[in-house]
Design a protein around this motif. Sequence first.
Motif, PDB file in Angstrom:
ATOM      1  N   THR A  50       0.840  -1.193   0.000  1.00  0.00           N
ATOM      2  CA  THR A  50       0.000   0.000   0.000  1.00  0.00           C
ATOM      3  C   THR A  50       0.879   1.249   0.000  1.00  0.00           C
ATOM      4  OG1 THR A  50      -0.082   0.157   2.420  1.00  0.00           O
ATOM      5  CG2 THR A  50      -1.750  -1.234   1.334  1.00  0.00           C
ATOM      6  N   ASP A  51       0.257   2.412  -0.175  1.00  0.00           N
ATOM      7  CA  ASP A  51       1.013   3.665  -0.118  1.00  0.00           C
ATOM      8  C   ASP A  51       1.658   3.839   1.259  1.00  0.00           C
ATOM      9  OD1 ASP A  51       0.311   4.256  -2.706  1.00  0.00           O
ATOM     10  OD2 ASP A  51      -1.398   5.534  -2.155  1.00  0.00           O
ATOM     11  N   SER A  52       0.917   3.423   2.305  1.00  0.00           N
ATOM     12  CA  SER A  52       1.478   3.515   3.657  1.00  0.00           C
ATOM     13  C   SER A  52       2.686   2.598   3.800  1.00  0.00           C
ATOM     14  CB  SER A  52       0.415   3.132   4.699  1.00  0.00           C
ATOM     15  OG  SER A  52      -0.659   4.053   4.691  1.00  0.00           O
ATOM     16  N   GLY A  53       2.619   1.442   3.137  1.00  0.00           N
ATOM     17  CA  GLY A  53       3.741   0.510   3.175  1.00  0.00           C
ATOM     18  C   GLY A  53       4.974   1.087   2.507  1.00  0.00           C
ATOM     19  N   ARG A  54       4.790   1.774   1.401  1.00  0.00           N
ATOM     20  CA  ARG A  54       5.927   2.415   0.713  1.00  0.00           C
ATOM     21  C   ARG A  54       6.543   3.502   1.593  1.00  0.00           C
ATOM     22  NH1 ARG A  54       2.163   1.674  -3.526  1.00  0.00           N
ATOM     23  NH2 ARG A  54       2.917   0.163  -5.080  1.00  0.00           N
ATOM     24  N   CYS A  55       5.688   4.261   2.258  1.00  0.00           N
ATOM     25  CA  CYS A  55       6.192   5.293   3.165  1.00  0.00           C
ATOM     26  C   CYS A  55       6.981   4.672   4.314  1.00  0.00           C
ATOM     27  CB  CYS A  55       5.033   6.120   3.718  1.00  0.00           C
ATOM     28  SG  CYS A  55       4.223   7.183   2.502  1.00  0.00           S
ATOM     29  N   ALA A  56       6.491   3.520   4.819  1.00  0.00           N
ATOM     30  CA  ALA A  56       7.181   2.847   5.927  1.00  0.00           C
ATOM     31  C   ALA A  56       8.569   2.392   5.499  1.00  0.00           C
ATOM     32  CB  ALA A  56       6.350   1.661   6.396  1.00  0.00           C
ATOM     33  N   LEU A  57       8.707   1.920   4.273  1.00  0.00           N
ATOM     34  CA  LEU A  57      10.020   1.487   3.778  1.00  0.00           C
ATOM     35  C   LEU A  57      11.000   2.660   3.741  1.00  0.00           C
ATOM     36  CD1 LEU A  57       9.033  -0.902   0.840  1.00  0.00           C
ATOM     37  CD2 LEU A  57      10.090  -1.534   3.019  1.00  0.00           C
ATOM     38  N   GLU A  58      10.485   3.844   3.452  1.00  0.00           N
ATOM     39  CA  GLU A  58      11.355   5.025   3.385  1.00  0.00           C
ATOM     40  C   GLU A  58      11.697   5.547   4.774  1.00  0.00           C
ATOM     41  OE1 GLU A  58       9.377   7.886   0.990  1.00  0.00           O
ATOM     42  OE2 GLU A  58       9.495   6.695  -0.861  1.00  0.00           O
ATOM     43  N   GLU A  59      10.752   5.408   5.703  1.00  0.00           N
ATOM     44  CA  GLU A  59      10.941   5.962   7.043  1.00  0.00           C
ATOM     45  C   GLU A  59      11.854   5.108   7.921  1.00  0.00           C
ATOM     46  OE1 GLU A  59       7.091   6.460   8.711  1.00  0.00           O
ATOM     47  OE2 GLU A  59       6.458   7.967   7.240  1.00  0.00           O
ATOM     48  N   HIS A  60      11.826   3.787   7.728  1.00  0.00           N
ATOM     49  CA  HIS A  60      12.584   2.890   8.602  1.00  0.00           C
ATOM     50  C   HIS A  60      13.788   2.334   7.848  1.00  0.00           C
ATOM     51  CE1 HIS A  60       9.293   3.190  11.452  1.00  0.00           C
ATOM     52  NE2 HIS A  60       8.455   2.896  10.468  1.00  0.00           N
ATOM     53  N   GLU A  61      14.954   2.639   8.370  1.00  0.00           N
ATOM     54  CA  GLU A  61      16.192   2.309   7.658  1.00  0.00           C
ATOM     55  C   GLU A  61      16.512   0.824   7.667  1.00  0.00           C
ATOM     56  OE1 GLU A  61      19.230   4.684   9.348  1.00  0.00           O
ATOM     57  OE2 GLU A  61      18.393   6.591   8.642  1.00  0.00           O
ATOM     58  N   SER A  62      16.237   0.121   8.752  1.00  0.00           N
ATOM     59  CA  SER A  62      16.598  -1.290   8.834  1.00  0.00           C
ATOM     60  C   SER A  62      15.360  -2.179   8.885  1.00  0.00           C
ATOM     61  CB  SER A  62      17.448  -1.540  10.085  1.00  0.00           C
ATOM     62  OG  SER A  62      16.664  -1.362  11.259  1.00  0.00           O
ATOM     63  N   ALA A  63      15.569  -3.443   8.501  1.00  0.00           N
ATOM     64  CA  ALA A  63      14.474  -4.405   8.538  1.00  0.00           C
ATOM     65  C   ALA A  63      14.004  -4.625   9.978  1.00  0.00           C
ATOM     66  CB  ALA A  63      14.926  -5.722   7.920  1.00  0.00           C
ATOM     67  N   THR A  64      14.948  -4.621  10.923  1.00  0.00           N
ATOM     68  CA  THR A  64      14.605  -4.822  12.335  1.00  0.00           C
ATOM     69  C   THR A  64      13.678  -3.714  12.827  1.00  0.00           C
ATOM     70  OG1 THR A  64      16.738  -5.905  12.752  1.00  0.00           O
ATOM     71  CG2 THR A  64      15.532  -5.049  14.667  1.00  0.00           C
ATOM     72  N   GLU A  65      14.015  -2.464  12.444  1.00  0.00           N
ATOM     73  CA  GLU A  65      13.198  -1.319  12.835  1.00  0.00           C
ATOM     74  C   GLU A  65      11.803  -1.400  12.199  1.00  0.00           C
ATOM     75  OE1 GLU A  65      13.346   3.433  12.005  1.00  0.00           O
ATOM     76  OE2 GLU A  65      15.247   2.429  12.511  1.00  0.00           O
ATOM     77  N   LEU A  66      11.758  -1.837  10.937  1.00  0.00           N
ATOM     78  CA  LEU A  66      10.484  -1.962  10.215  1.00  0.00           C
ATOM     79  C   LEU A  66       9.586  -3.007  10.875  1.00  0.00           C
ATOM     80  CD1 LEU A  66       9.063  -0.980   7.504  1.00  0.00           C
ATOM     81  CD2 LEU A  66       9.899  -3.123   6.533  1.00  0.00           C
ATOM     82  N   VAL A  67      10.168  -4.154  11.212  1.00  0.00           N
ATOM     83  CA  VAL A  67       9.404  -5.238  11.844  1.00  0.00           C
ATOM     84  C   VAL A  67       8.904  -4.811  13.217  1.00  0.00           C
ATOM     85  CG1 VAL A  67       9.588  -7.546  12.842  1.00  0.00           C
ATOM     86  CG2 VAL A  67      10.542  -7.087  10.572  1.00  0.00           C
ATOM     87  N   ALA A  68       9.744  -4.093  13.973  1.00  0.00           N
ATOM     88  CA  ALA A  68       9.354  -3.645  15.308  1.00  0.00           C
ATOM     89  C   ALA A  68       8.168  -2.686  15.242  1.00  0.00           C
ATOM     90  CB  ALA A  68      10.548  -2.978  16.003  1.00  0.00           C
ATOM     91  N   GLU A  69       8.189  -1.781  14.254  1.00  0.00           N
ATOM     92  CA  GLU A  69       7.091  -0.836  14.109  1.00  0.00           C
ATOM     93  C   GLU A  69       5.802  -1.544  13.681  1.00  0.00           C
ATOM     94  OE1 GLU A  69       4.933   2.751  14.016  1.00  0.00           O
ATOM     95  OE2 GLU A  69       6.745   2.065  15.068  1.00  0.00           O
TER      96      GLU A  69
END
Length: 291
Positions: A50-69
Amino acid sequence: MFDLVPAEGVEAETKSDGKSRGETELMWSSVDLVKAGWIEKDGTGLWSITDSGRCALEEHESATELVAEARHLYQEWDALRNEDKDEQLRTIIVATSKEEEAVRSAAQLFVDRGLKNGESAFAPGREVWSRGPVDELRAVFVDKPDFGSGDFVNKLKGQMALVSDDARLLMAELVCWQLLPMGSKTIGERKKTERVQTLLGYMDHPVQIPVEVSKAFKSGSFNPGTAMNQNLYDALVLIISLLNDWCNKSSEEKGTLLENAWAWRGLVQGLPGKSFQPNGIHWSTSFTRSR
């Protein structure tokens, strides 16, 4: 996906269900991503970002940070869901099994079509849960009881001969409403169906029992006790009295009663007539549960 990015090491281990450990963990992790609003699943195995998912990829630098959020957003969604459940428990009696849920789904026809709109639960658009048909049933059934010998349903044939087709349909639906929550050990699916179909057969132009009702007839949700099951006349008098009272209420009053199961129980318990105690549960609870 795993054809493009093959699993390696521990992730490549095959589990007892034939799937790799990596595939299983991905499926569970994807739940967090869906509840976070970052991906969507169409039910056929196709996932899309989704658009929110694309934004999340840009906002979170690491995979660990992305998964935690994603996990944090899932927990927020789960907390809101539990709050909704708690609110429901304060206002309705929640079904505890598939059988009870089938009864609730079928009973919703009587609530939405009958109680809310005054229409037939079996034939939408036909106004039968209203003052005219109710008065007809009161005149030939409540005010003129037939305590002679014979089967209850067969005796109804003579009484229903004096009323309109709408009143006959209403009687069939009210009998169905009474039978709906009864457990199969009290009265089985075949007898429930037979009783309602017999009453529908008294109509000049019979209608069909809805599929939802037929499904609910297979089980039921509680044992009403012998008093209600044997004293059919008294049970139907209470139901007709309920509908008579209902026709006199304002839209605001009806809305309040349908939104709060305890208020509904209070309405039923306040009706004049014989009180039933099905296995320690007041008769009104059967209506509350079916709602």
